[in-house]
Design an enzyme around this catalytic site. Structure first.
Site, mmCIF file in Angstrom:
data_model
loop_
_atom_site.group_PDB
_atom_site.id
_atom_site.type_symbol
_atom_site.label_atom_id
_atom_site.label_comp_id
_atom_site.label_asym_id
_atom_site.label_seq_id
_atom_site.Cartn_x
_atom_site.Cartn_y
_atom_site.Cartn_z
ATOM 1 N N HIS A 200 90.490 18.046 49.122
ATOM 2 C CA HIS A 200 89.867 16.817 49.613
ATOM 3 C C HIS A 200 89.128 16.051 48.519
ATOM 4 O O HIS A 200 88.802 14.884 48.692
ATOM 5 C CB HIS A 200 88.941 17.106 50.799
ATOM 6 C CG HIS A 200 87.697 17.864 50.481
ATOM 7 N ND1 HIS A 200 87.596 19.225 50.602
ATOM 8 C CD2 HIS A 200 86.489 17.446 50.061
ATOM 9 C CE1 HIS A 200 86.383 19.615 50.284
ATOM 10 N NE2 HIS A 200 85.683 18.547 49.945
ATOM 11 N N ASP A 233 92.980 23.802 51.289
ATOM 12 C CA ASP A 233 91.996 22.909 50.663
ATOM 13 C C ASP A 233 91.805 23.257 49.188
ATOM 14 O O ASP A 233 90.689 23.322 48.692
ATOM 15 C CB ASP A 233 90.650 22.940 51.394
ATOM 16 C CG ASP A 233 89.758 21.760 50.984
ATOM 17 O OD1 ASP A 233 90.294 20.765 50.466
ATOM 18 O OD2 ASP A 233 88.523 21.845 51.168
ATOM 19 N N SER A 316 81.581 19.972 46.018
ATOM 20 C CA SER A 316 82.917 20.428 46.386
ATOM 21 C C SER A 316 83.822 20.617 45.190
ATOM 22 O O SER A 316 83.889 19.783 44.299
ATOM 23 C CB SER A 316 83.585 19.418 47.317
ATOM 24 O OG SER A 316 83.137 19.595 48.620
#
Length: 473
Positions: A200, A233, A316
């Site tokens: 993402h 992911d 992230s």
């Protein structure tokens, strides 16, 4: 800017996960580089999740394609209701129509029934430091310790680990063709210039967008996407004109991590690159389902490492390190109790962060570098995404009217049938569809697993060999 979801529906979260089991300390291997990575907040995921990626809300079972079916009407603001029957492994899900939002939505993760904030594209939090313009004389007395610059941090100290790891972490900026995007983190995977991060984080740049990676010393490189795995992911990008002196971070063994082990997270929370925070492993095997909340979103699943190290939007894709400096996970999501903070409208850390175990991420990254496509383990059966504490129930019908149990697949060969409720995978308790998905994806195709299930009130155990599915679509 942040990738936090703004009012979008998210799939439900699984019920209480299995009690974490402590294991021996992780043992790092090889040399460790440095890094910096961001994380973005996410909204709650509704209760049902299917065996492969599956639907999250009531309605017909999804088809057998990759994306898991999304909740039909669950809204982020109120959490949404009900569950839906899931489709087989890799089934697509129907995501609810997203509400208007500015910029790309962030991952929406659910752990148990809690709302997760995904550590995706970080918010570019800008701030200025005011200078004291007082012309008066200073009363500060400086120490005359000439040896201050000679201070050395012993191996194993946080300062030493950070000094070795920071040079191998990068701040990633992803921009789509229409100018939208955000910031995230990644770390050096090999000397050829491959950088590992979250899917993402780079999603905005997948179709004709731009990617850059900046090291702590300020050197900036253009990059390209080598491969990305929506379900896991995980993504791999490669630096263009990569320097010859790259130092890959040493990878640890996430299976040997124990609850209570010290952790160190590196990233760019709210755009503040090269930030180092510390904590411990709070739990293992925590089932997490995440989605960015958009209409085209596909769910991601993980059996995560939980840590209380401070992780915020912008972290992230960054490395979660052991006390010895080995990478044990990729920071991906956080749970947040409220929105707002620092004027960004994003939620902040409350000590509940989630990372993809490095053993899984390493396997995925190697596949992406080798073929450009992810490979998923599967059992070949559709499971319900309804919230439950009893297990993962095989649905009566699969996606688009297909069979719930794939003909000739692993589940069929093992004798599993629609209506069976899977309660264990090896020694891991399965309390819902999402939990089963996360556990299966910690394995590789060809692995042999033991499945415990209930049929007609009677418990049965059977061994099966996991199959394979290539690609996200």
């Amino acid at each position: 800017m942040s990738t936090e979801n703004e009012g979008n529906a998210v799939p439900p979260a699984p019920s209480a996960p299995p009690v974490p089991v402590a294991s021996p300390d992780a043992s790092p291997q090889g040399h460790l580089p440095d890094g910096n990575a961001p994380t973005a907040p996410l909204p709650p995921v509704p209760p049902a999740v299917e065996h492969g990626p599956a639907a999250h809300r009531p309605g017909p079972a999804p088809d057998g394609s990759w994306p898991p079916p999304p909740p039909a009407t669950a809204a982020y603001t109120d959490g949404g209701a009900g569950g839906a029957a899931g489709a087989g492994w890799g089934a697509s899900y129907q995501q609810p129509a997203p509400k208007p939002r500015g910029g790309r939505g962030g991952l929406v993760a659910a752990v148990l029934v809690a709302a997760l904030v995904a550590g995706g594209l970080g918010g570019g939090l800008g701030y200025t430091l005011a200078k004291d313009n007082d012309n008066g004389g200073s009363t500060t007395v400086s120490a005359s310790d000439g040896s201050a610059a000679q201070v050395k941090r012993a191996p194993g100290t946080i300062a030493n680990v950070a000094a070795r790891a920071l040079p191998s972490t990068v701040t990633i900026e992803a921009e789509s063709s229409n100018g939208e995007g955000g910031t995230g983190t990644g770390f050096v995977f090999d000397k050829q210039g491959h950088i590992v991060t979250n899917n993402h984080v780079v999603a905005d740049a997948v179709d004709g967008g731009k990617l850059t990676a900046t090291f702590p010393d300020g050197k900036k490189y253009n990059a390209e996407i080598v491969g990305h795995a929506q379900g896991y992911d995980v993504a791999v990008i490669k630096l263009k004109n990569a320097p010859s002196d790259l130092k890959p971070l040493a990878l640890g063994d996430s299976d040997k991590v124990a609850v209570g082990d010290e952790t160190i997270a590196i990233g760019a929370p709210f755009g503040l690159s090269n930030t180092v925070t510390t904590g411990i492993i709070s739990a293992k095997n925590r089932p997490v389902a995440s989605s960015d909340g958009s209409a085209s979103s596909k769910a991601s699943y993980m059996s995560a490492l939980q840590t209380d190290a401070s992780i915020n939007p912008g972290n992230s894709g960054g490395p979660l390190l052991s006390a010895s400096g080995a990478v044990i996970g990729i920071n991906s999501a956080i749970q947040s109790s409220s929105s707002g903070g620092f004027g960004s409208g994003q939620s902040g850390s409350i000590g509940l962060g989630f990372a993809i175990p490095i053993n899984q991420a390493k396997y995925v990254a190697q596949q992406l570098i080798k073929t450009g496509k992810p490979v998923y383990a599967k059992i070949g059966a559709s499971v319900s995404l309804e919230e439950s504490t009893d297990g993962a129930k095989i649905t009566d019908q699969g996606a688009a009217g297909s069979a719930a149990v794939e003909s000739g697949g692993p589940a069929a060969k093992a004798g599993l049938k629609p209506g069976d409720v899977i309660t264990k995978l090896d020694d891991h308790v399965i309390d819902s569809g999402p939990t089963l998905i996360g556990e299966i994806w910690t394995h590789e195709p060809g692995d042999k697993v033991t499945v415990t299930y209930k049929r007609g009130g009677q418990e049965h155990t059977v061994d099966l060999t996991l199959g394979a599915r290539e690609g996200d679509s």
